[in-house]
Motif scaffolding. Structure first.
Motif, short mmCIF file in Angstrom:
data_model
loop_
_atom_site.label_atom_id
_atom_site.label_comp_id
_atom_site.label_asym_id
_atom_site.label_seq_id
_atom_site.Cartn_x
_atom_site.Cartn_y
_atom_site.Cartn_z
N ILE A 65 -0.82 35.58 13.99
CA ILE A 65 0.33 36.17 14.96
C ILE A 65 -0.73 36.51 16.18
O ILE A 65 -1.72 37.47 16.03
CB ILE A 65 1.16 36.36 14.22
CG1 ILE A 65 1.97 35.73 12.99
CG2 ILE A 65 1.87 36.57 15.78
CD1 ILE A 65 2.53 36.68 12.53
N ASP A 66 -0.15 36.50 17.59
CA ASP A 66 -1.22 37.05 18.77
C ASP A 66 -0.04 38.34 18.56
O ASP A 66 1.26 38.39 19.00
CB ASP A 66 -0.62 36.57 19.97
CG ASP A 66 -1.08 37.12 21.09
OD1 ASP A 66 -1.49 38.07 21.14
OD2 ASP A 66 -1.66 36.29 21.74
N SER A 67 -1.23 39.68 18.19
CA SER A 67 0.12 41.17 18.06
C SER A 67 0.25 41.30 19.55
O SER A 67 1.12 41.87 19.43
CB SER A 67 -1.04 41.83 17.94
OG SER A 67 -2.46 42.56 18.43
N LYS A 68 -0.16 40.62 20.60
CA LYS A 68 0.57 40.69 21.68
C LYS A 68 1.79 40.01 22.79
O LYS A 68 2.59 40.73 23.18
CB LYS A 68 -0.81 40.85 23.37
CG LYS A 68 -1.94 41.44 22.58
CD LYS A 68 -2.68 41.36 24.01
CE LYS A 68 -4.33 42.72 23.81
NZ LYS A 68 -4.88 42.70 25.30
N VAL A 80 6.50 43.51 29.51
CA VAL A 80 5.82 44.25 29.40
C VAL A 80 4.66 43.34 27.90
O VAL A 80 3.84 43.65 27.54
CB VAL A 80 5.93 44.88 28.36
CG1 VAL A 80 6.92 46.59 29.33
CG2 VAL A 80 6.65 45.32 27.49
N ILE A 81 4.77 41.76 27.04
CA ILE A 81 4.35 40.96 26.83
C ILE A 81 3.07 41.13 27.10
O ILE A 81 3.15 40.75 28.62
CB ILE A 81 5.17 39.88 26.87
CG1 ILE A 81 6.20 40.10 26.54
CG2 ILE A 81 4.46 38.54 26.18
CD1 ILE A 81 6.77 40.16 25.29
N GLY A 82 2.02 40.70 26.32
CA GLY A 82 0.87 40.24 26.61
C GLY A 82 -0.13 41.71 27.23
O GLY A 82 -1.20 41.76 27.42
N LYS A 83 0.41 42.89 27.60
CA LYS A 83 -0.25 43.88 28.30
C LYS A 83 -1.05 45.08 26.86
O LYS A 83 -1.17 45.51 27.10
CB LYS A 83 0.89 44.73 28.76
CG LYS A 83 1.32 44.20 30.68
CD LYS A 83 2.01 44.98 31.32
CE LYS A 83 2.14 43.46 32.86
NZ LYS A 83 2.99 44.60 33.73
#
Length: 128
Positions: free
Chosen positions: A114-117, A50-53
């Motif tokens: 920070i990238d929230s995804k 699910v990372i990045g979705k």
């Protein structure tokens, strides 16, 4: 009758602690299995992930808590907490969190992006 009540009470305590005090057995992963899973996950980008979705760090408080855990390990809790209140912005899918300091004070503050995804730290800096 008093003796009967005491025996009943002790029996109830014994039954309750026996039923609720037991720990259930769990399947545990070995270090070898963990290593295999890590290497498999690094090599196979097609399996479910699910990372990045969608954003994982969805709200301001979680983003701050995540940032503080990283910043405290680098600069120390006291130094970072002296920079409160933080300026916090969600720009597209990136959290930018920056420390503040009183006007007229010399020194620098932290900045973390920070990238929230995927919770990837894009940048950490601290002025002098």
């Amino acid at each position: 009758m008093k003796k009967c009540k005491k025996v009943f009470f002790l029996l109830m305590v014994l039954i309750t602690t026996t039923i609720f005090g037991q720990k259930e057995e769990r399947y545990r992963m070995t270090k070898k299995q963990a290593k295999e899973m890590v290497y498999f996950s690094l090599s196979d980008t097609t399996s479910h992930n699910v990372i990045g979705k969608y954003p994982i760090l969805k709200d301001k408080s979680k983003a701050i808590a995540f940032a503080e855990s990283i910043l405290w390990s680098i600069y120390g809790k006291k130094i970072i907490e002296r920079q409160k209140p933080y300026d916090v912005f969600l720009i597209d899918t990136y959290w930018l969190i920056k420390g503040t300091m009183p006007k007229g004070m010399k020194g620098g503050v932290f900045t973390i992006i920070i990238d929230s995804k995927n919770c990837k730290i894009i940048r950490i800096t601290h002025g002098k």
